[in-house]
Scaffold this active site. Structure first.
Site, short mmCIF file in Angstrom:
data_model
loop_
_atom_site.label_atom_id
_atom_site.label_comp_id
_atom_site.label_asym_id
_atom_site.label_seq_id
_atom_site.Cartn_x
_atom_site.Cartn_y
_atom_site.Cartn_z
N GLY A 188 0.82 -1.20 0.00
CA GLY A 188 0.00 0.00 0.00
C GLY A 188 0.86 1.25 0.00
O GLY A 188 2.10 1.18 0.03
N ARG A 192 2.94 4.14 1.27
CA ARG A 192 3.83 4.30 2.42
C ARG A 192 4.06 3.00 3.19
O ARG A 192 4.29 3.00 4.39
CB ARG A 192 3.32 5.38 3.38
CG ARG A 192 3.25 6.75 2.75
CD ARG A 192 4.64 7.24 2.48
NE ARG A 192 4.65 8.60 1.97
CZ ARG A 192 5.19 8.94 0.82
NH1 ARG A 192 5.75 8.03 0.05
NH2 ARG A 192 5.19 10.18 0.42
N SER A 226 9.05 0.82 -2.04
CA SER A 226 10.13 1.38 -2.85
C SER A 226 11.47 1.27 -2.14
O SER A 226 12.48 0.88 -2.75
CB SER A 226 9.84 2.84 -3.21
OG SER A 226 8.74 2.93 -4.08
N THR A 265 8.67 5.79 -13.53
CA THR A 265 7.49 5.87 -14.38
C THR A 265 6.61 7.07 -14.10
O THR A 265 5.63 7.29 -14.80
CB THR A 265 6.63 4.60 -14.21
OG1 THR A 265 6.16 4.55 -12.86
CG2 THR A 265 7.41 3.35 -14.56
N HIS A 316 12.48 10.29 -3.50
CA HIS A 316 12.96 9.06 -4.13
C HIS A 316 14.33 9.29 -4.75
O HIS A 316 15.23 8.46 -4.61
CB HIS A 316 11.98 8.57 -5.20
CG HIS A 316 10.81 7.82 -4.65
ND1 HIS A 316 10.67 6.46 -4.82
CD2 HIS A 316 9.74 8.21 -3.94
CE1 HIS A 316 9.56 6.06 -4.23
NE2 HIS A 316 8.98 7.11 -3.69
N ARG A 318 17.18 9.43 -2.24
CA ARG A 318 17.47 8.14 -1.61
C ARG A 318 18.33 7.23 -2.49
O ARG A 318 19.02 6.35 -1.98
CB ARG A 318 16.13 7.46 -1.29
CG ARG A 318 16.13 6.57 -0.12
CD ARG A 318 14.76 6.07 0.27
NE ARG A 318 13.97 5.58 -0.85
CZ ARG A 318 12.66 5.75 -0.94
NH1 ARG A 318 12.00 6.39 -0.02
NH2 ARG A 318 12.01 5.26 -1.96
#
Length: 186
Positions: free
Chosen positions: A12, A14, A18, A37, A54, A57
């Site tokens: 789901g 959070r 990833s 994407t 993202h 990181r």
């Protein structure tokens, strides 16, 4: 036909999917290509901040490909026996096909062709591939035909990718739960 090394990470919002997929990619000895994407609408500052988190990181030495509707082409272009490819995420890619920010949605046949081409590219991949997607079908049936269509299409796409995968991991509250391989009958 299973890809030689295809891991599918679901969860789901959070849930940690990833970050977990990034740790998997970083833990292998192969060079990593990150296929992003997300398409950001010009006025969506909050989403742009999420994308930036993202980016921050990821290791700088990872190659980045920002995929458009042709995710199969991006995968094929990055693939190789000595590569690790991380695709994040199918949820945003499919949203871009069905409800693109510019409003130029693909026809049903064109969308199906993109999904089929991506599935074929995964089946033919030679390197290690990690694919991330949201599991959004655990709640109530959504209101509105367009939202139901999207939830249904993502659920079907997730099933197709899970069937191809050698491993499927469901992230729950930051914890990886191995779904496949399992001993359950097929």
């Amino acid at each position: 036909m299973n890809s030689r090394d295809l891991t599918f990470v679901l969860g789901g919002a959070r849930s940690g999917k990833s970050a977990y997929a990034e740790r998997l990619a970083a833990s292998n000895a192969r060079p990593v290509t990150y296929i992003a994407t997300a398409r950001i609408a010009a006025d969506d500052d909050e989403f742009a901040q999420r994308v930036e988190q993202h980016r921050a990181r990821r290791p700088e030495h990872w190659q980045l490909i920002e995929a458009d509707a042709d995710l199969a082409g991006a995968l094929r272009g990055a693939d190789g026996d000595d590569r690790c490819i991380l695709i994040d995420c199918l949820t945003l890619w499919l949203a871009g096909l069905i409800c693109p920010p510019d409003g130029a949605a693909l026809s049903g046949d064109a969308c199906a062709a993109r999904l089929n081409a991506f599935e074929a590219a995964l089946a033919e991949a030679r390197g290690k591939v990690i694919v991330v997607s949201n599991e959004i079908g655990l709640g109530v049936v959504p209101l509105g035909a367009q939202t139901r269509h999207y939830v249904d299409e993502l659920g079907r796409l997730n099933q197709r990718i899970a069937a191809l995968s050698t491993q499927v991991t469901l992230m729950v509250a930051g914890l990886p739960m191995i779904v496949k391989p399992s001993s359950a009958p097929k």
